[in-house]
Design a protein around this motif. Structure first.
Motif, short mmCIF file in Angstrom:
data_model
loop_
_atom_site.label_atom_id
_atom_site.label_comp_id
_atom_site.label_asym_id
_atom_site.label_seq_id
_atom_site.Cartn_x
_atom_site.Cartn_y
_atom_site.Cartn_z
N ALA A 120 20.25 54.94 39.15
CA ALA A 120 18.92 55.57 39.04
C ALA A 120 18.92 56.91 39.77
O ALA A 120 18.37 57.90 39.28
CB ALA A 120 17.85 54.65 39.61
N ARG A 121 19.57 56.98 40.92
CA ARG A 121 19.65 58.24 41.66
C ARG A 121 20.48 59.26 40.88
O ARG A 121 20.14 60.45 40.83
CB ARG A 121 20.24 58.02 43.05
CG ARG A 121 20.31 59.31 43.87
CD ARG A 121 20.64 59.09 45.31
NE ARG A 121 21.85 58.30 45.49
CZ ARG A 121 22.17 57.73 46.63
NH1 ARG A 121 21.40 57.84 47.69
NH2 ARG A 121 23.30 57.04 46.73
N ALA A 122 21.57 58.81 40.25
CA ALA A 122 22.38 59.73 39.44
C ALA A 122 21.55 60.27 38.27
O ALA A 122 21.60 61.47 37.98
CB ALA A 122 23.63 59.01 38.93
N LEU A 123 20.77 59.42 37.64
CA LEU A 123 19.90 59.86 36.55
C LEU A 123 18.90 60.89 37.07
O LEU A 123 18.64 61.91 36.41
CB LEU A 123 19.17 58.67 35.93
CG LEU A 123 18.17 59.02 34.83
CD1 LEU A 123 18.86 59.73 33.66
CD2 LEU A 123 17.46 57.76 34.35
N PHE A 124 18.35 60.67 38.25
CA PHE A 124 17.43 61.63 38.86
C PHE A 124 18.10 63.00 39.00
O PHE A 124 17.52 64.03 38.64
CB PHE A 124 16.96 61.12 40.22
CG PHE A 124 16.23 62.15 41.03
CD1 PHE A 124 14.92 62.48 40.74
CD2 PHE A 124 16.87 62.79 42.09
CE1 PHE A 124 14.25 63.45 41.49
CE2 PHE A 124 16.21 63.75 42.84
CZ PHE A 124 14.89 64.09 42.53
N ARG A 161 18.57 69.28 34.44
CA ARG A 161 18.15 69.58 33.06
C ARG A 161 16.73 70.12 33.00
O ARG A 161 16.45 71.07 32.28
CB ARG A 161 18.26 68.32 32.19
CG ARG A 161 17.91 68.63 30.73
CD ARG A 161 18.21 67.48 29.81
NE ARG A 161 17.17 66.47 29.95
CZ ARG A 161 17.20 65.31 29.32
NH1 ARG A 161 18.22 64.99 28.56
NH2 ARG A 161 16.22 64.45 29.48
N ASN A 162 15.82 69.54 33.77
CA ASN A 162 14.41 69.91 33.65
C ASN A 162 13.94 70.96 34.66
O ASN A 162 12.91 71.60 34.42
CB ASN A 162 13.53 68.66 33.78
CG ASN A 162 13.79 67.69 32.64
OD1 ASN A 162 14.04 68.09 31.51
ND2 ASN A 162 13.74 66.41 32.94
N PRO A 212 28.44 60.01 37.49
CA PRO A 212 28.88 59.06 36.45
C PRO A 212 30.20 59.54 35.82
O PRO A 212 30.23 60.56 35.13
CB PRO A 212 27.74 59.09 35.43
CG PRO A 212 26.57 59.66 36.16
CD PRO A 212 27.13 60.59 37.18
N VAL A 213 31.28 58.82 36.07
CA VAL A 213 32.61 59.30 35.69
C VAL A 213 32.78 59.48 34.18
O VAL A 213 33.53 60.34 33.75
CB VAL A 213 33.74 58.40 36.26
CG1 VAL A 213 33.74 58.46 37.77
CG2 VAL A 213 33.65 56.98 35.76
#
Length: 178
Positions: free
Chosen positions: A10-14, A20-21, A77-78
């Protein structure tokens, strides 16, 4: 990875969405190469994200200035490595990925995880480690998406320029030379 490692993905997605945003690059530190061993050993002993999410998240070391410095990104994320610059805001050609992996034959149908030869303590046999152990992938240039899709079976990344397995340690206590 382990289910309780969800918070790290979840932190990586953040971080991915923040770039991106909002144009905020992935958090990183830039240091001289003389500090690399200290940073790696500290992360191996204290990093939680790539431990909980082994083979999913890894630390990425971007080699800079002809090898005199590096940029260190934690818990990336590898599988997204080919798109690293596009997803993080960090330009990269030469990289080292540090990930934790179980041995290729650690478990599965018909595997005895308690067999007598399940562990090694010899550095020369580190590539035969079955338990969770550090693996370093060195790429002179980032792998392509095509290379990622064609990676060998049970490999988390494509064949690198150099590959180094560090011998397993059941206590995950890694040290550096004095």
């Amino acid at each position: 990875g382990f289910i309780h490692g969800f918070r790290y993905t979840a932190r990586a997605l953040f971080h991915l969405l923040e770039w991106r945003n909002h144009g905020v690059p992935w958090p990183a530190v830039t240091l001289p190469t003389t500090q690399l061993l200290s940073v790696v050993v500290k992360r191996l002993n204290e990093g939680s994200g790539f431990y909980q999410m082994f083979s999913v998240l890894g630390d990425v070391i971007i080699v800079k200035d002809g090898g005199s410095s590096f940029v260190y990104l934690e818990e990336f994320p590898v599988r997204l490595l080919p798109a690293l610059p596009k997803l993080t805001g960090h330009q990269a050609d030469e990289v080292i990925v540090m990930a934790l992996e179980y041995g290729k034959d650690f478990s599965g149908a018909g595997k005895d995880t308690f067999r007598p030869d399940r562990a090694t303590g010899e550095p020369k046999d580190a590539h035969n480690s079955n338990f969770l152990h550090p693996v370093f992938y060195h790429y002179k240039k980032l792998p392509t998406e095509k290379e990622m899709l064609a990676r060998p079976e049970k490999w988390i990344l494509p064949r690198p320029t150099h590959l180094h397995h560090t011998v397993e340690d059941f206590l995950t206590s890694f040290t550096a030379p004095n």
